[in-house]
Write a protein that holds these residues in place. Structure first.
Motif: not given
Length: 150
Positions: A47-66
């Motif tokens: 399946f596909v998720n269509i997303v829209e968002y504003d990019t940001c600074e690194k300190e506001d994000r997180f690491w992920e894997a699946h």
């Protein structure tokens, strides 16, 4: 992980059938016109998720894997930096089965910048930190294909 562009069909035509079909989906459907949301291609398998968002600074994000799905990040509009590392180089936190989400901590050892038409394929061993600004914060639109690992 594999970094490429939709215009290099001779290169990505050698991919696994399910991954290839996702990239063909981008060519055969006007993703710009798709509303945000989730669209089944092959039930829960693809399946596909269509997303829209504003990019940001690194300190506001997180690491992920699946663990259950391969991700294909396909840039529809805008530019985004994605930091990368292998999960064995990072500290794993508790895996969240329901969302197929493995949070991690640590530093990157590489990154890519996705521009319109670029894609990044992340396998289970590929940790990624998405949504990072390239030069300035900007609004982006992206397709994230989820391909079950069979």
């Amino acid at each position: 992980m594999i970094f490429g562009n939709i215009n290099h069909e001779k290169t990505y035509a050698k991919l696994d059938k399910d991954l290839f079909n996702c990239l063909e989906y981008t060519k055969n459907n006007n993703l710009v016109k798709l509303e945000k949301g989730s669209y089944e291609i092959d039930g829960k398998n693809i399946f596909v998720n269509i997303v829209e968002y504003d990019t940001c600074e690194k300190e506001d994000r997180f690491w992920e894997a699946h663990k259950k799905y391969i991700d294909i990040h396909f840039m529809i509009k805008g530019r985004e930096k994605i930091e990368l590392n292998f999960i064995e180089n990072l500290t794993k936190k508790e895996y969240e089965e329901e969302g197929d989400f493995l949070p991690l901590d640590g530093e990157s050892n590489s990154y890519v910048e996705l521009c319109e038409g670029d894609f990044l394929i992340c396998y289970p061993e590929d940790a990624h930190m998405t949504s990072l600004k390239v030069d300035e914060k900007e609004n982006i639109k992206k397709a994230i294909f989820k391909v079950i690992i069979r």
